[in-house]
Design a protein around this motif. Structure first.
Motif, PDB file in Angstrom:
ATOM      1  N   LEU A  22       0.799  -1.225   0.000  1.00  0.00           N
ATOM      2  CA  LEU A  22       0.000   0.000   0.000  1.00  0.00           C
ATOM      3  C   LEU A  22       0.834   1.278   0.000  1.00  0.00           C
ATOM      4  O   LEU A  22       0.382   2.312  -0.495  1.00  0.00           O
ATOM      5  CB  LEU A  22      -0.935   0.006   1.215  1.00  0.00           C
ATOM      6  CG  LEU A  22      -1.985  -1.104   1.261  1.00  0.00           C
ATOM      7  CD1 LEU A  22      -2.715  -1.088   2.589  1.00  0.00           C
ATOM      8  CD2 LEU A  22      -2.975  -0.933   0.109  1.00  0.00           C
ATOM      9  N   ALA A  23       2.030   1.214   0.583  1.00  0.00           N
ATOM     10  CA  ALA A  23       2.871   2.412   0.673  1.00  0.00           C
ATOM     11  C   ALA A  23       4.323   2.037   0.364  1.00  0.00           C
ATOM     12  O   ALA A  23       5.194   2.105   1.237  1.00  0.00           O
ATOM     13  CB  ALA A  23       2.747   3.029   2.065  1.00  0.00           C
ATOM     14  N   VAL A  65      -3.038   4.390   6.824  1.00  0.00           N
ATOM     15  CA  VAL A  65      -2.612   3.902   5.505  1.00  0.00           C
ATOM     16  C   VAL A  65      -3.792   3.352   4.708  1.00  0.00           C
ATOM     17  O   VAL A  65      -4.053   3.787   3.587  1.00  0.00           O
ATOM     18  CB  VAL A  65      -1.508   2.829   5.654  1.00  0.00           C
ATOM     19  CG1 VAL A  65      -1.116   2.261   4.287  1.00  0.00           C
ATOM     20  CG2 VAL A  65      -0.286   3.413   6.346  1.00  0.00           C
ATOM     21  N   SER A  66      -4.520   2.405   5.298  1.00  0.00           N
ATOM     22  CA  SER A  66      -5.597   1.733   4.567  1.00  0.00           C
ATOM     23  C   SER A  66      -6.843   2.599   4.440  1.00  0.00           C
ATOM     24  O   SER A  66      -7.586   2.485   3.472  1.00  0.00           O
ATOM     25  CB  SER A  66      -5.971   0.418   5.263  1.00  0.00           C
ATOM     26  OG  SER A  66      -4.901  -0.478   5.250  1.00  0.00           O
ATOM     27  N   GLY A  69      -5.279   6.882   3.553  1.00  0.00           N
ATOM     28  CA  GLY A  69      -4.329   6.958   2.436  1.00  0.00           C
ATOM     29  C   GLY A  69      -3.102   7.791   2.721  1.00  0.00           C
ATOM     30  O   GLY A  69      -2.516   8.385   1.811  1.00  0.00           O
ATOM     31  N   HIS A  71       0.697   8.445   3.382  1.00  0.00           N
ATOM     32  CA  HIS A  71       1.967   7.787   3.081  1.00  0.00           C
ATOM     33  C   HIS A  71       3.152   8.596   3.589  1.00  0.00           C
ATOM     34  O   HIS A  71       4.292   8.306   3.217  1.00  0.00           O
ATOM     35  CB  HIS A  71       2.119   7.563   1.570  1.00  0.00           C
ATOM     36  CG  HIS A  71       1.172   6.543   1.028  1.00  0.00           C
ATOM     37  ND1 HIS A  71       1.148   6.180  -0.300  1.00  0.00           N
ATOM     38  CD2 HIS A  71       0.201   5.806   1.612  1.00  0.00           C
ATOM     39  CE1 HIS A  71       0.198   5.277  -0.509  1.00  0.00           C
ATOM     40  NE2 HIS A  71      -0.383   5.031   0.647  1.00  0.00           N
ATOM     41  N   TRP A 183     -11.556  12.266   4.636  1.00  0.00           N
ATOM     42  CA  TRP A 183     -11.768  10.864   4.977  1.00  0.00           C
ATOM     43  C   TRP A 183     -12.194  10.733   6.432  1.00  0.00           C
ATOM     44  O   TRP A 183     -13.133   9.987   6.759  1.00  0.00           O
ATOM     45  CB  TRP A 183     -10.506  10.029   4.720  1.00  0.00           C
ATOM     46  CG  TRP A 183     -10.783   8.575   4.935  1.00  0.00           C
ATOM     47  CD1 TRP A 183     -11.276   7.692   4.023  1.00  0.00           C
ATOM     48  CD2 TRP A 183     -10.657   7.844   6.165  1.00  0.00           C
ATOM     49  NE1 TRP A 183     -11.456   6.450   4.596  1.00  0.00           N
ATOM     50  CE2 TRP A 183     -11.080   6.520   5.910  1.00  0.00           C
ATOM     51  CE3 TRP A 183     -10.220   8.177   7.441  1.00  0.00           C
ATOM     52  CZ2 TRP A 183     -11.075   5.528   6.892  1.00  0.00           C
ATOM     53  CZ3 TRP A 183     -10.225   7.200   8.424  1.00  0.00           C
ATOM     54  CH2 TRP A 183     -10.648   5.890   8.145  1.00  0.00           C
TER      55      TRP A 183
END
Length: 199
Positions: A22-23, A65-66, A69, A71, A183
């Motif tokens: 993911l990162a 992260v999930s 988002g 990073h 978010w």
């Protein structure tokens, strides 16, 4: 709509594998060092419902992260270390020496000050929560991830009175704090609807 629960990263090995996907731009070696430091200082600490404390730190990381988002490597390192000064014998200087001024600064923003001899704990907590409204955006994001981890399974807290007070505090301080952070604003709005029975 039921709020999403972030609890898939129960151990660092699982989290590390997901982070690599993911990162991929972040330094896993630096996060390895942060996890080692957190494990060393937090030791066998438990959360109120009995889970190992490290699970909370990994939940905050997973949310960033999930979910959101994020990073930014310093923010992710700070997520792993966000309670280390408040809840262990580790000092801010130790965090800065190992991970730099920015990480130490982020951890400092989310660290509740100790209550002085002539102070009331509730007043110190209120002052700390109000101070978060003037925190840098990255510190706000870090604190929102911390709080979302703490309340995402609020009904499992062993003390019903604490569930209600934590719900009220989250609505009073953290929903406004999430405004303008898209978010998190949506995540906390959904969470509030899931826990309205605590009003």
């Amino acid at each position: 709509m039921k709020s999403i629960v972030f609890d898939g990263w129960h151990d660092w090995e699982a989290a590390r594998a997901q982070l690599a996907v993911l990162a991929p731009s972040i330094s896993l070696a630096r996060l390895d060092a942060a996890v080692d430091m957190a494990r060393s200082f937090h030791g066998d600490q438990k959360r109120p419902a009995g889970e190992p404390y490290m699970e909370h730190l990994l939940e905050a990381l997973e949310i960033l992260v999930s979910g959101a988002g994020v990073h930014d490597e310093d923010v992710l390192v700070a997520a792993v270390l966000h309670d280390i000064v408040e809840d262990t014998a580790c000092t801010s200087n130790e965090v800065e020496a190992r991970f730099g001024e920015r990480v130490a600064g982020l951890v400092a923003w989310v660290t509740k000050p100790a209550t002085g001899p002539d102070e009331h704990a509730a007043e110190v907590r209120d002052r700390y929560l109000l101070g978060l409204h003037s925190a840098p955006r990255d510190a706000v994001i870090l604190k929102l991830a911390d709080r979302l981890s703490n309340v995402q399974r609020l009904d499992t807290h062993p003390r019903p009175a604490k569930r209600r007070s934590y719900y009220r505090e989250t609505c009073e301080h953290f929903l406004p704090l999430s405004e303008g952070v898209p978010w998190f604003e949506e995540a906390f709005g959904t969470w509030r609807e899931s826990y309205r029975h605590l009003e």
